[in-house]
Design a protein around this motif. Structure first.
Motif, PDB file in Angstrom:
ATOM      1  N   SER A 234     -13.717  -2.429  -2.999  1.00  0.00           N
ATOM      2  CA  SER A 234     -14.350  -2.978  -1.796  1.00  0.00           C
ATOM      3  C   SER A 234     -13.564  -2.505  -0.581  1.00  0.00           C
ATOM      4  O   SER A 234     -12.346  -2.308  -0.643  1.00  0.00           O
ATOM      5  N   LEU A 235     -14.253  -2.338   0.534  1.00  0.00           N
ATOM      6  CA  LEU A 235     -13.621  -1.809   1.734  1.00  0.00           C
ATOM      7  C   LEU A 235     -12.586  -2.765   2.304  1.00  0.00           C
ATOM      8  O   LEU A 235     -11.605  -2.343   2.908  1.00  0.00           O
ATOM      9  N   GLN A 236     -12.816  -4.072   2.150  1.00  0.00           N
ATOM     10  CA  GLN A 236     -11.842  -5.066   2.577  1.00  0.00           C
ATOM     11  C   GLN A 236     -11.533  -5.966   1.395  1.00  0.00           C
ATOM     12  O   GLN A 236     -12.445  -6.461   0.725  1.00  0.00           O
ATOM     13  N   HIS A 237     -10.264  -6.174   1.125  1.00  0.00           N
ATOM     14  CA  HIS A 237      -9.894  -7.023   0.002  1.00  0.00           C
ATOM     15  C   HIS A 237      -8.537  -7.665   0.287  1.00  0.00           C
ATOM     16  O   HIS A 237      -7.773  -7.182   1.129  1.00  0.00           O
ATOM     17  N   PRO A 238      -8.232  -8.761  -0.410  1.00  0.00           N
ATOM     18  CA  PRO A 238      -6.968  -9.460  -0.151  1.00  0.00           C
ATOM     19  C   PRO A 238      -5.753  -8.623  -0.546  1.00  0.00           C
ATOM     20  O   PRO A 238      -5.782  -7.842  -1.493  1.00  0.00           O
ATOM     21  N   LEU A 239      -4.701  -8.805   0.199  1.00  0.00           N
ATOM     22  CA  LEU A 239      -3.382  -8.247  -0.106  1.00  0.00           C
ATOM     23  C   LEU A 239      -2.441  -9.442  -0.173  1.00  0.00           C
ATOM     24  O   LEU A 239      -2.443 -10.278   0.732  1.00  0.00           O
ATOM     25  N   VAL A 240      -1.659  -9.543  -1.238  1.00  0.00           N
ATOM     26  CA  VAL A 240      -0.873 -10.754  -1.488  1.00  0.00           C
ATOM     27  C   VAL A 240       0.610 -10.406  -1.546  1.00  0.00           C
ATOM     28  O   VAL A 240       1.006  -9.455  -2.236  1.00  0.00           O
ATOM     29  N   TRP A 241       1.418 -11.175  -0.827  1.00  0.00           N
ATOM     30  CA  TRP A 241       2.867 -11.022  -0.902  1.00  0.00           C
ATOM     31  C   TRP A 241       3.424 -12.062  -1.858  1.00  0.00           C
ATOM     32  O   TRP A 241       3.124 -13.250  -1.757  1.00  0.00           O
ATOM     33  N   GLU A 242       4.239 -11.628  -2.805  1.00  0.00           N
ATOM     34  CA  GLU A 242       4.858 -12.532  -3.770  1.00  0.00           C
ATOM     35  C   GLU A 242       6.286 -12.846  -3.345  1.00  0.00           C
ATOM     36  O   GLU A 242       6.977 -12.002  -2.762  1.00  0.00           O
ATOM     37  N   ASP A 243       6.723 -14.056  -3.678  1.00  0.00           N
ATOM     38  CA  ASP A 243       8.073 -14.478  -3.302  1.00  0.00           C
ATOM     39  C   ASP A 243       9.148 -13.591  -3.917  1.00  0.00           C
ATOM     40  O   ASP A 243      10.255 -13.474  -3.377  1.00  0.00           O
ATOM     41  N   ALA A 244       8.834 -12.961  -5.053  1.00  0.00           N
ATOM     42  CA  ALA A 244       9.815 -12.096  -5.712  1.00  0.00           C
ATOM     43  C   ALA A 244      10.047 -10.805  -4.925  1.00  0.00           C
ATOM     44  O   ALA A 244      10.956 -10.034  -5.247  1.00  0.00           O
ATOM     45  N   GLY A 245       9.234 -10.567  -3.897  1.00  0.00           N
ATOM     46  CA  GLY A 245       9.437  -9.393  -3.068  1.00  0.00           C
ATOM     47  C   GLY A 245       8.569  -8.217  -3.442  1.00  0.00           C
ATOM     48  O   GLY A 245       9.023  -7.072  -3.422  1.00  0.00           O
ATOM     49  N   SER A 246       7.331  -8.473  -3.785  1.00  0.00           N
ATOM     50  CA  SER A 246       6.417  -7.393  -4.136  1.00  0.00           C
ATOM     51  C   SER A 246       5.056  -7.648  -3.508  1.00  0.00           C
ATOM     52  O   SER A 246       4.716  -8.771  -3.161  1.00  0.00           O
TER      53      SER A 246
END
Length: 404
Positions: free
Chosen positions: A177-189
């Motif tokens: 999809s042209l727009q989709h979620p990007l997630v930051w994890e607490d572990a640093g990734s």
């Protein structure tokens, strides 16, 4: 004998146990039939079968709009307004400002907490801090904004003032999809989705751009063979209504616990899977059957006839599920398509265990190509306004104390 467990008006039973209709009357016309569901465990998968009903008026969630700006009210300076109403991603910054990623304009536009323009940054190009098909963004643990650019295969990192910091390799070569979620994890990734070999993948990347993990999440729907070929105009123009609306689509959303909720657009059946693709829970409902009516069948027949495609060669459904959004506390909002080809403001609400709670009207639509921001009970989104001009909306879901 299995002893039913009655929880908030829902009847939960063991495997295969029968259910009786549970009604809670609070007097007069305000009485409402409460949700009825059976819960089974089949092969280690929890199956919740909702049979409809409403929440009581005192339990109903209310959506209160805080502000909306844009549409015909934008100023004369094009730099201070959103350029398009589709293909946007919204996120709330650490300073309370609203950041809107504009795919078509290759930039990020910033507004304050009241919707007033602050600044914009980014432009089309392949250099540092320049975008080419920006598709996703998120904040890391150091209050830096990561923007995933499509064609150049890079993450561009900015501080909260929009000042470019660095670029990092982005291992995404195809997007579902042209727009989709990007997630930051607490572990640093950084975790985001990509498309490949008929599946949607989650790619976990460290802050240096190194690929840490690749996990198959959900299998994408294959287009019917008859639809694999680009039909010549004007046939394609007449057939795209069928292809765009009645061909089954896959909808999904990543929950805060890392699991995935997905559904096929033609039925209100939600499936929860692990990042490795193992099924955990299935939610089935019977209160919203999706059947093709006479108008649907007429559109389908005309489109297929002009394209020279047999009805037997394609699987077509009436769209019911437009999008899925999982809130921070695990509640699930499912956009319900009431009119084919149109986005809706109507959402069915399910609790984290899969029990149907009721329906809310946001008062504005969340197009499937736009990624809104859900922060607690606050929703910030770009929605089409008059003449399809973009409108920035902020609203709050107000729940009764028992649901908090």
């Amino acid at each position: 004998m299995v002893e039913p467990n009655i929880r908030f008006g829902r009847t939960v039973t063991g495997i295969g146990a029968a259910l009786a209709l549970l009604t809670i009357a609070c007097g007069g016309d305000d009485a409402r039939m409460r949700a009825v569901a059976t819960v089974d465990t089949i092969g280690g998968v929890v199956v919740v079968r909702n049979e409809g009903a409403h929440w009581h008026e005192s339990e109903r969630w209310q959506v209160v709009e805080e502000f909306r700006v844009g549409g015909s009210e934008w100023g004369e300076n094009p730099d201070e307004e959103l350029s398009y109403s589709n293909n946007t991603t919204v996120t709330l910054g650490p300073n309370g400002q609203i950041f809107v990623l504009e795919f078509a304009a290759d930039r990020v536009t910033v507004f304050d907490g009241e919707g007033e323009f602050v600044r914009s940054f980014g432009r089309r190009g392949e250099g540092p801090g320049e975008f080419s098909w920006p598709m996703a963004m998120t904040w890391d643990g150091a209050d830096r904004l990561w923007v995933g650019a499509g064609q150049v295969g890079r993450y561009h990192v900015f501080d909260s003032a929009g000042v470019f910091q660095k670029s990092v390799a982005r291992p995404v070569h195809a997007a579902a999809s042209l727009q989709h979620p990007l997630v930051w994890e607490d572990a640093g990734s950084v975790v985001e989705e990509a498309a490949g070999e008929g599946v949607v993948l989650y790619l976990r990347t460290d802050t240096l751009g190194n690929l840490i993990d690749t996990a198959a999440v959900i299998r994408m729907l294959e287009r019917p063979p008859a639809l694999q070929y680009l039909l010549p105009p004007p046939t394609w123009k007449s057939f795209r209504l069928v292809d765009g609306h009645y061909v089954p689509r896959l909808r999904w959303s990543r929950a805060p616990d890392g699991t995935i909720w997905s559904a096929i657009s033609g039925e209100l059946r939600l499936v929860q899977t692990t990042p490795d693709g193992d099924t955990l829970r299935i939610i089935e409902t019977s209160h919203r059957p999706a059947a093709l009516d006479a108008a649907d069948r007429a559109v389908i027949a005309e489109g297929l006839a002009e394209a020279g495609i047999s009805r037997d060669d394609v699987e077509l459904v009436r769209p019911l599920v437009g999008a899925i959004h999982v809130m921070d506390d695990g509640h699930i909002l499912v956009e319900i398509i009431e009119r084919v080809g149109e986005t809706s403001s109507i959402f069915d609400v399910f609790d984290p265990e899969g029990f149907f709670m009721g329906t809310i009207d946001l008062g504005f639509s969340l197009p499937g190509r736009n990624v809104p921001s859900f922060v607690g009970d606050t929703i910030i989104a770009v929605t089409p306004g008059d003449l399809d001009l973009p409108v920035l909306v902020r609203a709050t879901i107000r729940r009764p104390p028992s649901d908090r």
